[in-house]
Design a protein around this motif. Structure first.
Motif, PDB file in Angstrom:
ATOM      1  N   SER A  44      40.443  31.132  20.589  1.00  0.00           N
ATOM      2  CA  SER A  44      39.999  30.855  19.231  1.00  0.00           C
ATOM      3  C   SER A  44      38.486  30.796  19.122  1.00  0.00           C
ATOM      4  O   SER A  44      37.940  30.315  18.136  1.00  0.00           O
ATOM      5  CB  SER A  44      40.604  29.528  18.746  1.00  0.00           C
ATOM      6  OG  SER A  44      40.245  28.477  19.625  1.00  0.00           O
ATOM      7  N   SER A  45      37.773  31.242  20.144  1.00  0.00           N
ATOM      8  CA  SER A  45      36.312  31.274  20.097  1.00  0.00           C
ATOM      9  C   SER A  45      35.831  32.475  20.883  1.00  0.00           C
ATOM     10  O   SER A  45      36.584  33.091  21.639  1.00  0.00           O
ATOM     11  CB  SER A  45      35.731  29.986  20.698  1.00  0.00           C
ATOM     12  OG  SER A  45      35.985  29.937  22.094  1.00  0.00           O
ATOM     13  N   ALA A  46      34.547  32.792  20.683  1.00  0.00           N
ATOM     14  CA  ALA A  46      33.981  33.948  21.378  1.00  0.00           C
ATOM     15  C   ALA A  46      34.068  33.775  22.889  1.00  0.00           C
ATOM     16  O   ALA A  46      34.421  34.697  23.620  1.00  0.00           O
ATOM     17  CB  ALA A  46      32.528  34.147  20.938  1.00  0.00           C
ATOM     18  N   SER A  47      33.748  32.571  23.379  1.00  0.00           N
ATOM     19  CA  SER A  47      33.744  32.346  24.829  1.00  0.00           C
ATOM     20  C   SER A  47      35.143  32.428  25.419  1.00  0.00           C
ATOM     21  O   SER A  47      35.355  32.997  26.491  1.00  0.00           O
ATOM     22  CB  SER A  47      33.115  30.978  25.151  1.00  0.00           C
ATOM     23  OG  SER A  47      33.843  29.937  24.518  1.00  0.00           O
ATOM     24  N   SER A  48      36.145  31.889  24.707  1.00  0.00           N
ATOM     25  CA  SER A  48      37.506  31.935  25.237  1.00  0.00           C
ATOM     26  C   SER A  48      38.064  33.353  25.205  1.00  0.00           C
ATOM     27  O   SER A  48      38.809  33.758  26.093  1.00  0.00           O
ATOM     28  CB  SER A  48      38.429  30.982  24.462  1.00  0.00           C
ATOM     29  OG  SER A  48      38.486  31.324  23.097  1.00  0.00           O
ATOM     30  N   LEU A  49      37.673  34.133  24.207  1.00  0.00           N
ATOM     31  CA  LEU A  49      38.088  35.532  24.163  1.00  0.00           C
ATOM     32  C   LEU A  49      37.504  36.303  25.331  1.00  0.00           C
ATOM     33  O   LEU A  49      38.197  37.082  25.981  1.00  0.00           O
ATOM     34  CB  LEU A  49      37.656  36.174  22.838  1.00  0.00           C
ATOM     35  CG  LEU A  49      38.583  35.948  21.644  1.00  0.00           C
ATOM     36  CD1 LEU A  49      37.901  36.401  20.363  1.00  0.00           C
ATOM     37  CD2 LEU A  49      39.902  36.679  21.842  1.00  0.00           C
ATOM     38  N   SER A  50      36.232  36.100  25.596  1.00  0.00           N
ATOM     39  CA  SER A  50      35.598  36.775  26.727  1.00  0.00           C
ATOM     40  C   SER A  50      36.289  36.398  28.031  1.00  0.00           C
ATOM     41  O   SER A  50      36.515  37.245  28.898  1.00  0.00           O
ATOM     42  CB  SER A  50      34.111  36.406  26.802  1.00  0.00           C
ATOM     43  OG  SER A  50      33.419  36.861  25.669  1.00  0.00           O
ATOM     44  N   HIS A  51      36.635  35.128  28.152  1.00  0.00           N
ATOM     45  CA  HIS A  51      37.300  34.644  29.368  1.00  0.00           C
ATOM     46  C   HIS A  51      38.672  35.309  29.526  1.00  0.00           C
ATOM     47  O   HIS A  51      39.055  35.713  30.630  1.00  0.00           O
ATOM     48  CB  HIS A  51      37.458  33.131  29.292  1.00  0.00           C
ATOM     49  CG  HIS A  51      38.131  32.531  30.490  1.00  0.00           C
ATOM     50  ND1 HIS A  51      37.510  32.401  31.708  1.00  0.00           N
ATOM     51  CD2 HIS A  51      39.396  32.046  30.658  1.00  0.00           C
ATOM     52  CE1 HIS A  51      38.342  31.861  32.580  1.00  0.00           C
ATOM     53  NE2 HIS A  51      39.494  31.632  31.968  1.00  0.00           N
ATOM     54  N   LYS A  52      39.420  35.444  28.429  1.00  0.00           N
ATOM     55  CA  LYS A  52      40.749  36.038  28.517  1.00  0.00           C
ATOM     56  C   LYS A  52      40.675  37.535  28.791  1.00  0.00           C
ATOM     57  O   LYS A  52      41.527  38.081  29.497  1.00  0.00           O
ATOM     58  CB  LYS A  52      41.532  35.765  27.227  1.00  0.00           C
ATOM     59  CG  LYS A  52      41.868  34.299  27.016  1.00  0.00           C
ATOM     60  CD  LYS A  52      43.036  34.107  26.068  1.00  0.00           C
ATOM     61  CE  LYS A  52      44.356  34.380  26.775  1.00  0.00           C
ATOM     62  NZ  LYS A  52      45.527  34.001  25.969  1.00  0.00           N
ATOM     63  N   VAL A  53      39.671  38.208  28.251  1.00  0.00           N
ATOM     64  CA  VAL A  53      39.511  39.635  28.550  1.00  0.00           C
ATOM     65  C   VAL A  53      39.211  39.822  30.037  1.00  0.00           C
ATOM     66  O   VAL A  53      39.740  40.738  30.679  1.00  0.00           O
ATOM     67  CB  VAL A  53      38.402  40.263  27.682  1.00  0.00           C
ATOM     68  CG1 VAL A  53      38.058  41.675  28.167  1.00  0.00           C
ATOM     69  CG2 VAL A  53      38.849  40.331  26.221  1.00  0.00           C
ATOM     70  N   CYS A  54      38.390  38.945  30.593  1.00  0.00           N
ATOM     71  CA  CYS A  54      38.140  39.001  32.045  1.00  0.00           C
ATOM     72  C   CYS A  54      39.425  38.732  32.826  1.00  0.00           C
ATOM     73  O   CYS A  54      39.674  39.357  33.858  1.00  0.00           O
ATOM     74  CB  CYS A  54      37.066  37.978  32.426  1.00  0.00           C
ATOM     75  SG  CYS A  54      35.400  38.396  31.872  1.00  0.00           S
ATOM     76  N   GLY A  55      40.228  37.802  32.317  1.00  0.00           N
ATOM     77  CA  GLY A  55      41.505  37.520  32.966  1.00  0.00           C
ATOM     78  C   GLY A  55      42.439  38.724  32.935  1.00  0.00           C
ATOM     79  O   GLY A  55      43.166  38.974  33.898  1.00  0.00           O
ATOM     80  N   LEU A  56      42.400  39.476  31.837  1.00  0.00           N
ATOM     81  CA  LEU A  56      43.211  40.690  31.754  1.00  0.00           C
ATOM     82  C   LEU A  56      42.741  41.739  32.752  1.00  0.00           C
ATOM     83  O   LEU A  56      43.545  42.475  33.322  1.00  0.00           O
ATOM     84  CB  LEU A  56      43.156  41.274  30.340  1.00  0.00           C
ATOM     85  CG  LEU A  56      43.905  40.511  29.247  1.00  0.00           C
ATOM     86  CD1 LEU A  56      43.722  41.212  27.905  1.00  0.00           C
ATOM     87  CD2 LEU A  56      45.388  40.376  29.581  1.00  0.00           C
ATOM     88  N   GLN A  57      41.449  41.814  32.971  1.00  0.00           N
ATOM     89  CA  GLN A  57      40.923  42.745  33.977  1.00  0.00           C
ATOM     90  C   GLN A  57      41.466  42.384  35.352  1.00  0.00           C
ATOM     91  O   GLN A  57      41.888  43.271  36.121  1.00  0.00           O
ATOM     92  CB  GLN A  57      39.397  42.708  33.980  1.00  0.00           C
ATOM     93  CG  GLN A  57      38.755  43.236  32.707  1.00  0.00           C
ATOM     94  CD  GLN A  57      37.247  43.073  32.715  1.00  0.00           C
ATOM     95  OE1 GLN A  57      36.622  42.987  33.773  1.00  0.00           O
ATOM     96  NE2 GLN A  57      36.654  43.012  31.544  1.00  0.00           N
TER      97      GLN A  57
END
Length: 285
Positions: A44-57
Motif C-alpha cells: 500500500s506504499s511505494a516502498s512496500s511495492l518496491s520490496h514486493k517487486v524485488c521479492g518477485l524477482q
C-alpha cells in the motif's frame, strides 16, 4: 548387482508429506520466497511495492533454478499432460502481458512529468506550466483507462489460479497467483483505485493466498505519490496562481518512485521471459 536408479519424484519431493526424505534445497528456497510474499503486508506504499517487486524477482530466480534440475525436468516431461503444459505456458504469457501493461503505465506519464518539472525549474510562464499540467493529467487519464482494462482481464483469469493438488504444477501456479496479485496491487496504486469489494475481487484467489489485505481495498493507507501530484496539478489548473513550492518536492518523489518501479518491473520482465524459455526447453527437447 546393478545400481538402483533413484526415483526423481522422491528426490525432488514436491511438498508431499508421504515421503520421509527432506525436500530438495531449491524446493525449500522456492517455498520460502513464495510464503514470504504471501504473508507480507499489503503493498500500500511505494516502498512496500518496491520490496514486493524485488521479492518477485527472487521468486522467479528460484523458479528457474528449480526448472533447471534434471529431476524436475524428468518429472515434468514424464507425467504432465498436454493440458498441464498449455496451462503453464498460457500462465507465463499472461504474466508477461500484465508486466508489459505495468511498464507502460509507469513510462507513459514520465514525459509530461518532465515537462511540468522543467517549467517549474525554468520559472516558465503560467501558460507553460498549465499546459504541462494538463498534458500530464491527460496521460494519467489514458493510463487509468488501460489499467481498468488490465484489472478486468485479471478478474477473468482468477479461476485458473486455484490450486487443487500438491504437485509441481500447483507450485508454479501459486507463484503465478502471487505475481498476479502483486501486479494488481501495483496497478491499483498507480491508478489511485481503492475501496472496491474484497469479497468480489478476491473470492477465488484468496482460497490460495489468504492475503491479509490488498492495496485496492485499503481505506487507511496514506496518500500515494500519484495522488499527491494529481491533486496538486488539478488545483494548479483551477487556481492559476497556486504555489509550486510543495509541488516540486512531490514531483521529485514521484519521479524517483516511477524510476525505481520501472527498473524493478523491467528486471522482473526479463526473469519471466527466462522462466518461460526454461519451460519451453523442457517440453521441446
Amino acid at each position: 548387482m546393478a545400481a538402483i536408479e533413484p526415483n526423481p519424484k522422491i528426490c525432488l519431493h514436491l511438498r508431499s508429506n508421504s515421503f520421509r526424505t527432506a525436500p530438495h534445497p531449491l524446493v525449500s528456497q522456492f517455498e520460502e520466497h513464495l510464503n514470504r510474499l504471501k504473508s507480507s503486508e499489503s503493498a500500500s506504499s511505494a516502498s512496500s511495492l518496491s520490496h514486493k517487486v524485488c521479492g518477485l524477482q527472487d521468486l522467479q530466480d528460484s523458479s528457474d533454478k528449480l526448472l533447471q534440475l534434471s529431476t524436475t525436468q524428468q518429472v515434468l516431461a514424464q507425467d504432465w499432460s498436454q493440458k498441464c503444459v498449455d496451462e503453464l505456458l498460457d500462465g507465463s504469457l499472461r504474466l508477461l502481458d500484465i508486466c508489459s501493461t505495468a511498464k507502460d503505465c509507469l513510462v507513459q506519464p514520465k514525459e509530461s512529468l518532465y515537462e511540468v518539472q522543467s517549467a517549474i525549474r525554468r520559472r516558465g510562464t503560467e501558460a507553460a506550466l498549465t499546459v504541462g499540467a494538463a498534458n500530464y493529467l491527460a496521460s494519467r487519464k489514458n493510463v487509468k483507462k488501460a489499467i481498468r482494462m488490465a484489472l478486468g482481464n485479471i478478474k477473468g483469469i482468477r479461476n485458473d489460479l486455484i490450486v487443487k493438488e500438491n504437485d509441481m504444477l500447483s507450485m508454479l501456479k501459486e507463484a503465478e497467483a502471487v505475481t498476479v496479485s502483486t501486479f494488481e496491487s501495483l496497478l491499483c496504486f498507480i491508478s489511485n483505485q481503492k475501496g472496491q469489494s474484497k469479497q468480489s475481487r478476491w473470492s477465488a484467489i484468496s482460497k490460495l493466498m489468504q492475503p491479509k489485505r490488498v492495496a485496492c481495498d485499503s481505506q487507511e493507507r496514506g496518500t500515494s505519490e500519484f495522488e499527491k501530484v494529481d491533486a496538486a496539478l488539478k488545483s494548479l489548473i483551477r487556481q492559476k496562481h497556486a504555489s509550486t513550492d510543495n509541488l516540486q518536492g512531490d514531483l521529485e518523489n514521484l519521479e524517483m518512485f516511477i524510476q525505481d518501479l520501472e527498473t524493478g518491473v523491467e528486471c522482473l520482465s526479463r526473469k519471466l521471459i527466462r522462466t518461460r524459455v526454461s519451460i519451453l526447453n523442457i517440453f521441446n527437447d
